[in-house]
Motif scaffolding. Structure first.
Motif, PDB file in Angstrom:
ATOM      1  N   ASN A  99       0.827  -1.200   0.000  1.00  0.00           N
ATOM      2  CA  ASN A  99       0.000   0.000   0.000  1.00  0.00           C
ATOM      3  C   ASN A  99       0.858   1.245   0.000  1.00  0.00           C
ATOM      4  N   ARG A 100       1.447   1.545  -1.108  1.00  0.00           N
ATOM      5  CA  ARG A 100       2.302   2.722  -1.245  1.00  0.00           C
ATOM      6  C   ARG A 100       1.404   3.955  -1.340  1.00  0.00           C
ATOM      7  N   MET A 101       1.629   4.898  -0.407  1.00  0.00           N
ATOM      8  CA  MET A 101       0.757   6.076  -0.356  1.00  0.00           C
ATOM      9  C   MET A 101       1.569   7.333  -0.072  1.00  0.00           C
ATOM     10  N   THR A 102       0.909   8.456  -0.270  1.00  0.00           N
ATOM     11  CA  THR A 102       1.489   9.744   0.102  1.00  0.00           C
ATOM     12  C   THR A 102       1.355   9.920   1.612  1.00  0.00           C
ATOM     13  N   ALA A 103       2.028  10.934   2.148  1.00  0.00           N
ATOM     14  CA  ALA A 103       1.945  11.202   3.586  1.00  0.00           C
ATOM     15  C   ALA A 103       0.498  11.461   3.999  1.00  0.00           C
ATOM     16  N   GLU A 104      -0.243  12.210   3.196  1.00  0.00           N
ATOM     17  CA  GLU A 104      -1.636  12.526   3.520  1.00  0.00           C
ATOM     18  C   GLU A 104      -2.489  11.259   3.587  1.00  0.00           C
ATOM     19  N   ARG A 105      -2.277  10.364   2.629  1.00  0.00           N
ATOM     20  CA  ARG A 105      -3.046   9.114   2.609  1.00  0.00           C
ATOM     21  C   ARG A 105      -2.667   8.209   3.778  1.00  0.00           C
ATOM     22  N   TRP A 106      -1.362   8.168   4.140  1.00  0.00           N
ATOM     23  CA  TRP A 106      -0.944   7.365   5.288  1.00  0.00           C
ATOM     24  C   TRP A 106      -1.587   7.890   6.557  1.00  0.00           C
ATOM     25  N   ILE A 107      -1.585   9.201   6.712  1.00  0.00           N
ATOM     26  CA  ILE A 107      -2.194   9.797   7.912  1.00  0.00           C
ATOM     27  C   ILE A 107      -3.686   9.491   7.949  1.00  0.00           C
ATOM     28  N   ALA A 108      -4.360   9.588   6.815  1.00  0.00           N
ATOM     29  CA  ALA A 108      -5.787   9.271   6.760  1.00  0.00           C
ATOM     30  C   ALA A 108      -6.020   7.790   7.091  1.00  0.00           C
ATOM     31  N   THR A 109      -5.138   6.931   6.628  1.00  0.00           N
ATOM     32  CA  THR A 109      -5.256   5.504   6.914  1.00  0.00           C
ATOM     33  C   THR A 109      -5.034   5.228   8.396  1.00  0.00           C
ATOM     34  N   ILE A 110      -4.056   5.911   8.981  1.00  0.00           N
ATOM     35  CA  ILE A 110      -3.803   5.764  10.414  1.00  0.00           C
ATOM     36  C   ILE A 110      -5.021   6.211  11.212  1.00  0.00           C
ATOM     37  N   ARG A 111      -5.624   7.337  10.824  1.00  0.00           N
ATOM     38  CA  ARG A 111      -6.826   7.822  11.525  1.00  0.00           C
ATOM     39  C   ARG A 111      -7.963   6.805  11.403  1.00  0.00           C
ATOM     40  N   TRP A 112      -8.120   6.234  10.220  1.00  0.00           N
ATOM     41  CA  TRP A 112      -9.163   5.231  10.017  1.00  0.00           C
ATOM     42  C   TRP A 112      -8.915   4.030  10.943  1.00  0.00           C
ATOM     43  N   MET A 113      -7.654   3.572  11.015  1.00  0.00           N
ATOM     44  CA  MET A 113      -7.332   2.432  11.884  1.00  0.00           C
ATOM     45  C   MET A 113      -7.579   2.783  13.349  1.00  0.00           C
ATOM     46  N   GLN A 114      -7.303   4.026  13.735  1.00  0.00           N
ATOM     47  CA  GLN A 114      -7.544   4.442  15.122  1.00  0.00           C
ATOM     48  C   GLN A 114      -9.038   4.505  15.427  1.00  0.00           C
ATOM     49  N   GLU A 115      -9.823   4.944  14.465  1.00  0.00           N
ATOM     50  CA  GLU A 115     -11.266   5.082  14.685  1.00  0.00           C
ATOM     51  C   GLU A 115     -12.020   3.756  14.598  1.00  0.00           C
ATOM     52  N   LEU A 119      -6.507   0.996  16.746  1.00  0.00           N
ATOM     53  CA  LEU A 119      -5.091   1.369  16.752  1.00  0.00           C
ATOM     54  C   LEU A 119      -4.880   2.417  17.824  1.00  0.00           C
ATOM     55  N   TRP A 120      -3.840   2.245  18.619  1.00  0.00           N
ATOM     56  CA  TRP A 120      -3.524   3.156  19.708  1.00  0.00           C
ATOM     57  C   TRP A 120      -2.977   4.475  19.170  1.00  0.00           C
ATOM     58  N   ASP A 121      -2.899   5.472  20.031  1.00  0.00           N
ATOM     59  CA  ASP A 121      -2.314   6.767  19.679  1.00  0.00           C
ATOM     60  C   ASP A 121      -0.820   6.554  19.476  1.00  0.00           C
ATOM     61  N   LEU A 122      -0.310   6.911  18.316  1.00  0.00           N
ATOM     62  CA  LEU A 122       1.098   6.693  17.994  1.00  0.00           C
ATOM     63  C   LEU A 122       2.011   7.766  18.576  1.00  0.00           C
ATOM     64  N   GLY A 123       1.428   8.863  19.023  1.00  0.00           N
ATOM     65  CA  GLY A 123       2.221   9.937  19.624  1.00  0.00           C
ATOM     66  C   GLY A 123       3.300  10.420  18.679  1.00  0.00           C
ATOM     67  N   GLY A 124       4.516  10.577  19.210  1.00  0.00           N
ATOM     68  CA  GLY A 124       5.643  11.055  18.411  1.00  0.00           C
ATOM     69  C   GLY A 124       6.098  10.073  17.353  1.00  0.00           C
ATOM     70  N   ASN A 125       5.697   8.809  17.484  1.00  0.00           N
ATOM     71  CA  ASN A 125       6.084   7.806  16.488  1.00  0.00           C
ATOM     72  C   ASN A 125       5.345   7.982  15.160  1.00  0.00           C
ATOM     73  N   GLU A 126       4.212   8.676  15.186  1.00  0.00           N
ATOM     74  CA  GLU A 126       3.428   8.807  13.945  1.00  0.00           C
ATOM     75  C   GLU A 126       4.245   9.479  12.844  1.00  0.00           C
ATOM     76  N   GLU A 127       4.891  10.577  13.164  1.00  0.00           N
ATOM     77  CA  GLU A 127       5.683  11.294  12.149  1.00  0.00           C
ATOM     78  C   GLU A 127       6.839  10.426  11.656  1.00  0.00           C
ATOM     79  N   ILE A 128       7.490   9.720  12.571  1.00  0.00           N
ATOM     80  CA  ILE A 128       8.604   8.836  12.198  1.00  0.00           C
ATOM     81  C   ILE A 128       8.104   7.736  11.264  1.00  0.00           C
ATOM     82  N   ILE A 129       6.967   7.146  11.601  1.00  0.00           N
ATOM     83  CA  ILE A 129       6.397   6.054  10.798  1.00  0.00           C
ATOM     84  C   ILE A 129       6.007   6.551   9.408  1.00  0.00           C
ATOM     85  N   VAL A 130       5.298   7.664   9.355  1.00  0.00           N
ATOM     86  CA  VAL A 130       4.854   8.207   8.057  1.00  0.00           C
ATOM     87  C   VAL A 130       6.065   8.571   7.205  1.00  0.00           C
ATOM     88  N   ASN A 131       7.075   9.195   7.805  1.00  0.00           N
ATOM     89  CA  ASN A 131       8.285   9.548   7.040  1.00  0.00           C
ATOM     90  C   ASN A 131       8.984   8.301   6.510  1.00  0.00           C
TER      91      ASN A 131
END
Length: 158
Positions: A99-115, A119-131
């Protein structure tokens, strides 16, 4: 009580004891067969101490070969272990890779998984993971296939 009644009572007691003995023999026989088929049966096996398991896990599972994390198949780069620890707890790393995506799509996917997927709150790891994901698994531009050229067409025969 007459003798016949006493005899019947004794026969019933012997019958009950015989059922118990036969049941025990069957259980022991099944256990013996299981040990022959699967000698590593955990009830009879000594378990290794927890620390020995952890050493094996660290040495074998987090090994990098040719720039690839062996257990997950992910590219070795900054953020690898954050992705492994946060993403592969719930699904295969192959799902991440395909699932190769842009940063915006990854963030949207993470939000979907959280909702929806707990999926737990990734905190500071979210930016590291998306990058990590955007850098190592960017979207692949797929266009329409090229037109066919130099094709010898023919009529189908009925």
């Amino acid at each position: 009580m007459d003798r016949q009644e006493q005899f019947r009572k004794q026969v019933r007691v012997i019958y009950q004891l015989l059922k118990v003995v036969v049941s025990i023999i069957i259980i022991v026989a099944i256990a013996g067969i299981y040990l022959i088929v699967d000698p590593s049966f955990s009830v009879f096996k000594k378990s290794a101490p927890d620390s020995a398991y952890i050493v094996v896990q660290e040495d074998e599972e987090d090994r990098i070969e040719n720039g690839i994390h062996v257990r997950s198949g992910l590219v070795e780069a900054e953020g690898l272990m954050e992705v492994v620890n946060n993403c592969t707890n719930c699904h295969s790393s192959k799902l991440v890779i395909q699932n190769r995506m842009t940063a915006e799509r990854w963030i949207a996917t993470i939000r979907w998984m959280q909702e929806t997927q707990n999926l737990w709150d990734l905190g500071g790891n979210e930016e590291i993971i998306v990058n990590y994901l955007v850098t190592n698994y960017p979207p692949i531009k797929k266009g329409r296939r090229e037109n066919l050229r130099n094709v010898e067409w023919y009529d189908l025969q009925n």
